[in-house]
Scaffold this motif. Structure first.
Motif, PDB file in Angstrom:
ATOM      1  N   LYS A 127       6.164  -2.812  -5.970  1.00  0.00           N
ATOM      2  CA  LYS A 127       4.805  -2.509  -6.448  1.00  0.00           C
ATOM      3  C   LYS A 127       4.426  -1.049  -6.239  1.00  0.00           C
ATOM      4  O   LYS A 127       3.305  -0.646  -6.563  1.00  0.00           O
ATOM      5  CB  LYS A 127       3.805  -3.420  -5.731  1.00  0.00           C
ATOM      6  CG  LYS A 127       3.969  -4.889  -6.087  1.00  0.00           C
ATOM      7  CD  LYS A 127       3.028  -5.756  -5.277  1.00  0.00           C
ATOM      8  CE  LYS A 127       3.164  -7.220  -5.664  1.00  0.00           C
ATOM      9  NZ  LYS A 127       2.322  -8.116  -4.805  1.00  0.00           N
ATOM     10  N   ASN A 128       5.360  -0.279  -5.656  1.00  0.00           N
ATOM     11  CA  ASN A 128       5.134   1.147  -5.403  1.00  0.00           C
ATOM     12  C   ASN A 128       3.916   1.372  -4.510  1.00  0.00           C
ATOM     13  O   ASN A 128       3.119   2.294  -4.743  1.00  0.00           O
ATOM     14  CB  ASN A 128       4.984   1.912  -6.722  1.00  0.00           C
ATOM     15  CG  ASN A 128       5.225   3.393  -6.562  1.00  0.00           C
ATOM     16  OD1 ASN A 128       5.969   3.821  -5.664  1.00  0.00           O
ATOM     17  ND2 ASN A 128       4.590   4.193  -7.397  1.00  0.00           N
ATOM     18  N   VAL A 129       3.789   0.526  -3.493  1.00  0.00           N
ATOM     19  CA  VAL A 129       2.678   0.645  -2.551  1.00  0.00           C
ATOM     20  C   VAL A 129       3.139   1.486  -1.359  1.00  0.00           C
ATOM     21  O   VAL A 129       4.090   1.136  -0.660  1.00  0.00           O
ATOM     22  CB  VAL A 129       2.228  -0.748  -2.050  1.00  0.00           C
ATOM     23  CG1 VAL A 129       1.146  -0.604  -0.989  1.00  0.00           C
ATOM     24  CG2 VAL A 129       1.726  -1.585  -3.214  1.00  0.00           C
ATOM     25  N   SER A 130       2.479   2.604  -1.123  1.00  0.00           N
ATOM     26  CA  SER A 130       2.818   3.436   0.033  1.00  0.00           C
ATOM     27  C   SER A 130       2.231   2.811   1.290  1.00  0.00           C
ATOM     28  O   SER A 130       1.174   2.169   1.267  1.00  0.00           O
ATOM     29  CB  SER A 130       2.284   4.860  -0.152  1.00  0.00           C
ATOM     30  OG  SER A 130       0.874   4.843  -0.265  1.00  0.00           O
ATOM     31  N   HIS A 131       2.920   2.987   2.412  1.00  0.00           N
ATOM     32  CA  HIS A 131       2.462   2.368   3.658  1.00  0.00           C
ATOM     33  C   HIS A 131       3.087   3.086   4.839  1.00  0.00           C
ATOM     34  O   HIS A 131       4.020   3.878   4.696  1.00  0.00           O
ATOM     35  CB  HIS A 131       2.854   0.883   3.689  1.00  0.00           C
ATOM     36  CG  HIS A 131       4.329   0.661   3.591  1.00  0.00           C
ATOM     37  ND1 HIS A 131       5.179   0.757   4.679  1.00  0.00           N
ATOM     38  CD2 HIS A 131       5.125   0.363   2.524  1.00  0.00           C
ATOM     39  CE1 HIS A 131       6.416   0.520   4.295  1.00  0.00           C
ATOM     40  NE2 HIS A 131       6.427   0.282   2.990  1.00  0.00           N
TER      41      HIS A 131
END
Length: 223
Positions: A127-131
């Motif tokens: 989902k290309n979620v940065s974390h």
């Protein structure tokens, strides 16, 4: 209880005693990253011997993947998986499991307890979620570490390994303790995800409480 008969598409070792098994995916079979299903082997005498395993594939994938630690000395269902080949069938049951990604935090995994976290982290990447998630990964030896390179990539290197039965120059030696957790958890208001053998989980939960992590922030699943 509905059963799904699926063929093995691929089967291979990812460690000396851990298998990666890819299977067909039943139509309209859905799950959330972190969830699991009971699996049995479709061979005489084993159809009712169900064991819980986590999906390491993603819901959008066209096939299913499971990372399964085997225990040859136990002479049980996981031992029989070592004899399985492409084309053999497994029996899947209903999806279950309450551990889900809630937000940034620290993942604490023991051995094959890393599998739900692997699914969650793969989902974030897709989902290309940065974390800024971090992982503490406890194993017996370096050879027992499951997909260590991929985990490091998924977490941008934020993985702390600890080995209980092997001393190396690379990783800390011992078991997870209160002091160890305190040195790697800087924010007690964040989520902490815990999965592994029950005795380990019980000890870690107690230690988390002692360092000030609210019980509502501890997300867990036993195996």
């Amino acid at each position: 209880m509905k059963k799904h008969f699926v063929k093995i598409i691929a089967i291979e070792h990812v460690t000396h005693d851990t298998l990666r098994i890819e299977t067909e995916k039943p139509s309209e079979y859905t799950f959330v990253p972190g969830q699991a299903t009971d699996i049995a082997i479709n061979k005489n005498g084993w159809q009712d011997e169900k064991r819980p395993f986590t999906f390491t594939s993603l819901p959008s994938d066209k096939t299913l993947e499971f990372i399964i630690k085997t225990y040859p000395a136990h002479d049980g269902a996981t031992d029989k998986l070592l004899d399985m080949v492409t084309g053999d069938e497994l029996i899947l049951h209903e999806v279950f499991g309450s551990i889900r990604y809630q937000g940034e935090g620290v993942f604490i995994a023991g051995g094959a307890g890393v599998t739900p976290f692997l699914a969650m982290l793969r989902d974030l990447k897709q989902k290309n979620v940065s974390h800024n998630n971090k992982m503490i990964f406890a194993n017996k030896t370096q050879a027992d570490i499951i997909l260590g390179e991929e985990l490091s990539e998924l977490l941008d290197g934020r993985v702390v390994h600890i080995l209980s039965e092997e001393k190396t120059e690379t990783y800390p030696y011992g078991i997870i303790t209160k002091d160890f957790l305190q040195s790697h958890i800087n924010d007690v208001s964040q989520y902490v995800y815990v999965c592994g053998p029950i005795p380990m989980m019980e000890a870690v939960e107690k230690q988390l409480a002692e360092i000030g992590i609210p019980s509502d922030n501890v997300i867990k699943e036993g195996w």
